[in-house]
Motif scaffolding. Structure first.
Motif, PDB file in Angstrom:
ATOM      1  N   TRP B 107      48.321  41.448  77.771  1.00 32.97           N
ATOM      2  CA  TRP B 107      49.068  40.623  76.438  1.00 32.97           C
ATOM      3  C   TRP B 107      49.051  40.492  75.725  1.00 32.97           C
ATOM      4  O   TRP B 107      50.028  39.473  74.630  1.00 32.97           O
ATOM      5  CB  TRP B 107      49.413  39.439  77.989  1.00 32.97           C
ATOM      6  CG  TRP B 107      47.964  37.603  77.028  1.00 32.97           C
ATOM      7  CD1 TRP B 107      46.845  38.563  77.780  1.00 32.97           C
ATOM      8  CD2 TRP B 107      48.077  37.758  76.199  1.00 32.97           C
ATOM      9  NE1 TRP B 107      46.297  37.831  77.406  1.00 32.97           N
ATOM     10  CE2 TRP B 107      46.684  36.548  76.540  1.00 32.97           C
ATOM     11  CE3 TRP B 107      48.843  36.699  75.646  1.00 32.97           C
ATOM     12  CZ2 TRP B 107      45.964  35.776  75.528  1.00 32.97           C
ATOM     13  CZ3 TRP B 107      48.430  35.290  74.970  1.00 32.97           C
ATOM     14  CH2 TRP B 107      46.219  35.339  75.293  1.00 32.97           C
ATOM     15  N   LEU B 108      47.975  41.282  74.527  1.00 35.18           N
ATOM     16  CA  LEU B 108      48.343  40.738  72.978  1.00 35.18           C
ATOM     17  C   LEU B 108      48.363  42.444  73.018  1.00 35.18           C
ATOM     18  O   LEU B 108      47.810  42.284  71.646  1.00 35.18           O
ATOM     19  CB  LEU B 108      46.597  40.216  72.952  1.00 35.18           C
ATOM     20  CG  LEU B 108      46.206  39.229  72.982  1.00 35.18           C
ATOM     21  CD1 LEU B 108      45.274  38.944  72.428  1.00 35.18           C
ATOM     22  CD2 LEU B 108      47.677  38.409  72.532  1.00 35.18           C
ATOM     23  N   GLY B 109      48.329  43.592  73.637  1.00 34.59           N
ATOM     24  CA  GLY B 109      48.986  44.620  73.040  1.00 34.59           C
ATOM     25  C   GLY B 109      47.764  45.499  73.337  1.00 34.59           C
ATOM     26  O   GLY B 109      47.854  46.467  73.339  1.00 34.59           O
ATOM     27  N   GLY B 110      46.402  45.350  74.160  1.00 37.20           N
ATOM     28  CA  GLY B 110      45.344  45.846  73.598  1.00 37.20           C
ATOM     29  C   GLY B 110      45.339  47.215  73.021  1.00 37.20           C
ATOM     30  O   GLY B 110      45.445  45.968  71.342  1.00 37.20           O
ATOM     31  N   GLU B 111      44.511  47.750  72.937  1.00 43.27           N
ATOM     32  CA  GLU B 111      44.294  48.258  71.380  1.00 43.27           C
ATOM     33  C   GLU B 111      45.675  48.924  70.298  1.00 43.27           C
ATOM     34  O   GLU B 111      45.436  49.883  69.770  1.00 43.27           O
ATOM     35  CB  GLU B 111      43.620  49.921  72.123  1.00 43.27           C
ATOM     36  CG  GLU B 111      42.465  50.167  72.251  1.00 43.27           C
ATOM     37  CD  GLU B 111      41.286  50.255  71.195  1.00 43.27           C
ATOM     38  OE1 GLU B 111      41.956  49.639  70.451  1.00 43.27           O
ATOM     39  OE2 GLU B 111      40.117  49.503  71.746  1.00 43.27           O
ATOM     40  N   LEU B 112      46.668  49.400  71.100  1.00 45.49           N
ATOM     41  CA  LEU B 112      48.347  48.992  70.961  1.00 45.49           C
ATOM     42  C   LEU B 112      48.337  48.095  69.803  1.00 45.49           C
ATOM     43  O   LEU B 112      50.240  48.174  68.838  1.00 45.49           O
ATOM     44  CB  LEU B 112      49.280  49.329  71.787  1.00 45.49           C
ATOM     45  CG  LEU B 112      49.253  51.194  72.179  1.00 45.49           C
ATOM     46  CD1 LEU B 112      49.469  51.245  73.309  1.00 45.49           C
ATOM     47  CD2 LEU B 112      49.312  52.429  71.340  1.00 45.49           C
ATOM     48  N   GLY B 113      47.611  46.374  70.048  1.00 49.00           N
ATOM     49  CA  GLY B 113      48.367  46.070  69.075  1.00 49.00           C
ATOM     50  C   GLY B 113      49.566  45.173  69.205  1.00 49.00           C
ATOM     51  O   GLY B 113      50.181  45.437  70.596  1.00 49.00           O
ATOM     52  N   ILE B 114      50.428  44.665  68.458  1.00 48.70           N
ATOM     53  CA  ILE B 114      51.898  44.452  69.319  1.00 48.70           C
ATOM     54  C   ILE B 114      52.845  44.397  67.835  1.00 48.70           C
ATOM     55  O   ILE B 114      52.654  44.964  66.595  1.00 48.70           O
ATOM     56  CB  ILE B 114      51.632  42.768  68.863  1.00 48.70           C
ATOM     57  CG1 ILE B 114      51.252  42.547  70.248  1.00 48.70           C
ATOM     58  CG2 ILE B 114      53.714  41.966  68.619  1.00 48.70           C
ATOM     59  CD1 ILE B 114      50.839  40.297  69.845  1.00 48.70           C
ATOM     60  N   ALA B 115      53.775  45.732  67.960  1.00 49.45           N
ATOM     61  CA  ALA B 115      54.377  46.226  67.167  1.00 49.45           C
ATOM     62  C   ALA B 115      56.568  45.671  67.726  1.00 49.45           C
ATOM     63  O   ALA B 115      56.186  45.030  67.611  1.00 49.45           O
ATOM     64  CB  ALA B 115      54.709  47.407  68.010  1.00 49.45           C
ATOM     65  N   ALA B 116      56.806  46.269  66.630  1.00 50.08           N
ATOM     66  CA  ALA B 116      58.433  45.573  66.037  1.00 50.08           C
ATOM     67  C   ALA B 116      58.410  44.515  66.349  1.00 50.08           C
ATOM     68  O   ALA B 116      59.283  43.745  67.021  1.00 50.08           O
ATOM     69  CB  ALA B 116      58.585  46.026  67.698  1.00 50.08           C
ATOM     70  N   ILE B 117      57.848  43.425  65.675  1.00 42.26           N
ATOM     71  CA  ILE B 117      58.199  42.427  65.397  1.00 42.26           C
ATOM     72  C   ILE B 117      59.450  42.503  63.972  1.00 42.26           C
ATOM     73  O   ILE B 117      59.592  43.082  62.987  1.00 42.26           O
ATOM     74  CB  ILE B 117      56.388  41.878  64.467  1.00 42.26           C
ATOM     75  CG1 ILE B 117      55.360  41.630  64.931  1.00 42.26           C
ATOM     76  CG2 ILE B 117      56.609  40.237  63.744  1.00 42.26           C
ATOM     77  CD1 ILE B 117      53.815  41.980  64.335  1.00 42.26           C
ATOM     78  N   PRO B 118      59.906  41.474  64.191  1.00 43.59           N
ATOM     79  CA  PRO B 118      61.007  40.964  63.409  1.00 43.59           C
ATOM     80  C   PRO B 118      60.832  40.265  62.392  1.00 43.59           C
ATOM     81  O   PRO B 118      59.827  40.158  61.860  1.00 43.59           O
ATOM     82  CB  PRO B 118      62.043  39.548  64.104  1.00 43.59           C
ATOM     83  CG  PRO B 118      60.994  39.353  65.381  1.00 43.59           C
ATOM     84  CD  PRO B 118      60.442  39.851  65.516  1.00 43.59           C
ATOM     85  N   ASP B 119      62.144  40.538  61.153  1.00 42.53           N
ATOM     86  CA  ASP B 119      61.885  40.344  60.104  1.00 42.53           C
ATOM     87  C   ASP B 119      61.817  38.967  59.920  1.00 42.53           C
ATOM     88  O   ASP B 119      62.925  38.025  60.606  1.00 42.53           O
ATOM     89  CB  ASP B 119      63.119  41.422  59.336  1.00 42.53           C
ATOM     90  CG  ASP B 119      62.587  41.517  58.015  1.00 42.53           C
ATOM     91  OD1 ASP B 119      61.771  42.698  57.454  1.00 42.53           O
ATOM     92  OD2 ASP B 119      63.465  40.836  56.813  1.00 42.53           O
ATOM     93  N   ALA B 120      61.016  38.394  58.502  1.00 39.37           N
ATOM     94  CA  ALA B 120      61.893  36.773  58.489  1.00 39.37           C
ATOM     95  C   ALA B 120      63.470  36.839  57.623  1.00 39.37           C
ATOM     96  O   ALA B 120      63.058  35.823  57.384  1.00 39.37           O
ATOM     97  CB  ALA B 120      60.687  36.891  56.576  1.00 39.37           C
ATOM     98  N   GLY B 121      63.896  38.522  57.035  1.00 43.01           N
ATOM     99  CA  GLY B 121      65.420  37.564  56.709  1.00 43.01           C
ATOM    100  C   GLY B 121      65.486  38.256  55.087  1.00 43.01           C
ATOM    101  O   GLY B 121      66.755  37.417  54.749  1.00 43.01           O
ATOM    102  N   PHE B 122      64.180  37.544  54.598  1.00 45.10           N
ATOM    103  CA  PHE B 122      64.520  37.416  53.231  1.00 45.10           C
ATOM    104  C   PHE B 122      64.466  38.918  52.096  1.00 45.10           C
ATOM    105  O   PHE B 122      64.817  38.203  50.787  1.00 45.10           O
ATOM    106  CB  PHE B 122      62.848  36.992  52.396  1.00 45.10           C
ATOM    107  CG  PHE B 122      62.907  35.549  53.236  1.00 45.10           C
ATOM    108  CD1 PHE B 122      63.430  34.896  54.142  1.00 45.10           C
ATOM    109  CD2 PHE B 122      61.561  34.494  53.028  1.00 45.10           C
ATOM    110  CE1 PHE B 122      63.394  33.615  54.682  1.00 45.10           C
ATOM    111  CE2 PHE B 122      61.147  33.812  54.107  1.00 45.10           C
ATOM    112  CZ  PHE B 122      61.567  32.497  54.335  1.00 45.10           C
ATOM    113  N   GLY B 123      64.248  40.063  52.916  1.00 46.78           N
ATOM    114  CA  GLY B 123      64.253  40.915  52.151  1.00 46.78           C
ATOM    115  C   GLY B 123      63.144  41.363  51.202  1.00 46.78           C
ATOM    116  O   GLY B 123      62.531  40.269  51.070  1.00 46.78           O
ATOM    117  N   PRO B 124      62.893  42.475  50.457  1.00 52.13           N
ATOM    118  CA  PRO B 124      61.218  42.672  51.175  1.00 52.13           C
ATOM    119  C   PRO B 124      61.254  41.737  49.674  1.00 52.13           C
ATOM    120  O   PRO B 124      59.640  41.120  49.983  1.00 52.13           O
ATOM    121  CB  PRO B 124      61.295  44.215  50.278  1.00 52.13           C
ATOM    122  CG  PRO B 124      62.852  44.963  51.632  1.00 52.13           C
ATOM    123  CD  PRO B 124      63.743  43.687  51.459  1.00 52.13           C
TER     124      PRO B 124
END
Ligand SMILES: Nc1ncnc2c1ncn2[C@@H]1O[C@H](COP(=O)(O)OP(=O)(O)O)[C@@H](O)[C@H]1O
Ligand SMILES: [Mg+2]
Lengths: 250, 281
Positions: B107-124
């Motif tokens: 549930w924490l993604g194991g070795e692959l971790g967590i991907a495709a986390i949404p953007d904050a929406g402020f621009g870089p």
């Protein structure tokens, strides 16, 4: 009137050595008790047991009628106990005046979160400076404790305890390392404190000063009280003379 | 500004937050930690799970802060039992336990971790400014804390615990407070990281990172807010300008840690103070 400080049946052994042997005594409010005895008699141990820096195997400690045997040191301090260490323990990272300020601000450090809300140290600096004047350390306020000679570090230890405004003050050989003039001056300070209401337990090897200051002597030997009473009577007690001569000879 | 500089600004801000958070525990309160990356990681994972579930940024950052601070306080309880070298080993162990758990949990993604986390929406650029503003806030909090009576009491705990007790200081609750605040801020750093990287892997929070954070504190001058902040900038730029340093990061940082402790225990802040004193004299 009940005792301000009471110990009952205190027992503590270090390996084969009995440092406190079912020791009981009481100190009334306003007393200045001289606690004497040969080296290794258990005087420092008793003070540390009262302060909670050591835990007894058996026995109780009561402060102002409240059983504090299970309480940590900082709680006992907040109940009005002050203590100086025989081997001085200043905060080396702080200046002399800061060492006293942290004690003078004891009301602000009771709770960490409340302590975060307060920054002003002005009142505590003033209080600390006044105490430094009283113990003759005013000129060293800005120095580091490590830069002070032993006699001055001893007085810093006392100043820090005074800043807690204790009702009971435990002093562990405050005069060791002082010249006789310095010891007499410190004796006057201790007497003045007692006169203004502070109850004092004084452990001291300087018998001349102890005889001058204390109106009651308690003599320890191998963790037991061997005599207790007015200084003149106690010093004439054969058991006391034997204890002292015994160590002098051995 | 180039995208590279903007992302570098973000990394500097996050590293500064991490170093300042450990500085509260180690620099202010005198408690060593060799596992600080675990709390950075706990904050990141907590925030990432919520972000993936659609929670807004503020909620995710708060959750990262609170969860890391709560677990940090529990770990702080162990700091009450052990001192110095044992505390170093214990906190190091906490770091490895964290990695061990995260690697094995699906549930924490194991070795692959967590991907495709949404953007904050402020621009870089907007996000870099946001991170730097929070870093500035952490600097301000650190400066305040140091001046407050909490900081004053921390000085005595770091100096001599028994003597602190005899001036009425509740050593245990001050230590727990230091661990709670320090690990919570590390968790905040973790939350900020997820919106920058958009992916987290267990390795992002490994032992080398704990050492890098500790090195930053020691190089800057343990306890000095400005020194530690400056060191965070310098030590973030160093691997950027030299590939070799980047490749041997653990080795280089470990060597710096040992050398500074041996030859200039006051770090940058101590060296600057020394120069100022000689100028003044
Ligand atoms: N931490 C300790 N470990 C072992 N023995 C101790 C310790 N502290 C005190 N003692 C022993 O307990 C006895 C009483 O010591 P202490 O209370 O320091 O005596 P005093 O202060 O009267 O000189 C001595 O025999 C001393 O050696
Ligand atoms: Mg002694």
């Amino acid at each position: 009137m009940s005792a301000l400080l009471e110990v009952e049946g205190l027992l503590l052994r270090f390996g084969g050595v009995i440092a406190a042997d079912h020791l009981s005594f009481a100190v009334a409010s306003g007393e200045l008790l001289g606690l004497i005895g040969p080296n290794g008699a258990g005087k420092t141990t008793v003070l540390r047991l009262i302060a909670g820096l050591l835990r007894p195997e058996a026995g109780r400690v009561r402060l102002g009628g409240v059983d504090v045997t299970g309480q940590p040191t900082h709680r006992r301090v907040r109940r009005g106990l002050g203590l100086t260490h025989q081997l001085v323990r200043p905060f080396h990272s702080l200046t002399v005046v800061e060492n006293v300020m942290i004690a003078a601000g004891h009301r602000h450090t009771r709770n960490p979160i409340a302590a975060l809300a307060r920054v002003s140290r002005i009142a505590e600096r003033r209080a600390a400076e006044a105490i430094l004047v009283r113990v003759g350390l005013a000129d060293s306020a800005a120095r580091r404790p490590a830069a002070l000679p032993l006699g001055q570090r001893k007085r810093l230890e006392l100043a820090r305890a005074l800043a807690l405004e204790p009702t009971v003050l435990l002093l562990d050989e405050p005069m060791a390392g002082l010249s006789s003039a310095e010891a007499a001056a410190l004796g006057d300070t201790i007497l003045a404190l007692n006169t203004t209401g502070t109850t004092i337990v004084l452990v001291e090897h300087n018998l001349g000063e102890v005889m001058r200051l204390a109106r009651r002597l308690l003599v320890l030997d191998t963790g037991r009280a061997i005599a207790d009473g007015p200084p003149d009577t106690v010093m004439r007690d054969p058991a006391v003379q034997l204890a002292y001569v015994g160590t002098a000879a051995g | 500004m180039s995208a590279y500089l903007v992302s570098l600004a973000c990394v500097i801000g996050i590293n500064m937050i991490l170093a300042l958070s450990l500085n509260i525990i180690t620099g202010f309160c005198g408690q060593i930690s060799l596992g600080h990356a675990a709390f950075y990681g706990i904050g990141a994972y907590a925030a990432a799970l919520l972000a993936k579930a659609g929670a807004p940024l503020v909620v995710c950052l708060l959750a990262g802060t609170v969860v890391a601070g709560a677990i940090g306080t529990v770990v702080g309880l162990t700091a009450l039992r052990v001192r110095h070298d044992f505390l170093a080993i214990t906190t190091m162990g906490v770091g490895f336990i964290f990695l061990g758990v995260v690697r094995k949990q699906s549930w924490l993604g194991g070795e692959l971790g967590i991907a495709a986390i949404p953007d904050a929406g402020f621009g870089p650029l907007g996000y870099a400014v946001f991170v730097l503003a929070i870093a500035a806030g952490v600097i301000a909090l650190s400066l305040w804390l140091k001046r407050s009576w909490m900081g004053f009491a921390f000085d005595t705990v770091a100096d001599d615990e028994d003597a602190a007790r005899t001036v009425g200081i509740d050593v245990a609750s001050y230590k727990l407070t230091a661990f709670g605040i320090g690990t919570a801020i590390a968790g905040l750093g973790g939350g900020l990281y997820i919106y920058f990287a958009h992916i987290i892997l267990p390795d992002t929070f490994d032992f080398a990172v704990s050492i890098a954070i500790l090195t930053t504190v020691v190089v800057g001058g343990s306890g000095s807010v400005w020194g530690v902040s400056a060191a965070a900038v310098l030590l973030t730029l160093l691997p950027e300008v030299s590939r070799v340093i980047n490749d041997y990061r653990l080795l280089v940082f470990g060597a710096m840690l040992v050398l500074v402790m041996r030859f200039s225990p006051g770090g940058l802040a101590g060296a600057v103070a020394h120069v100022m004193r000689r100028r003044g004299a």
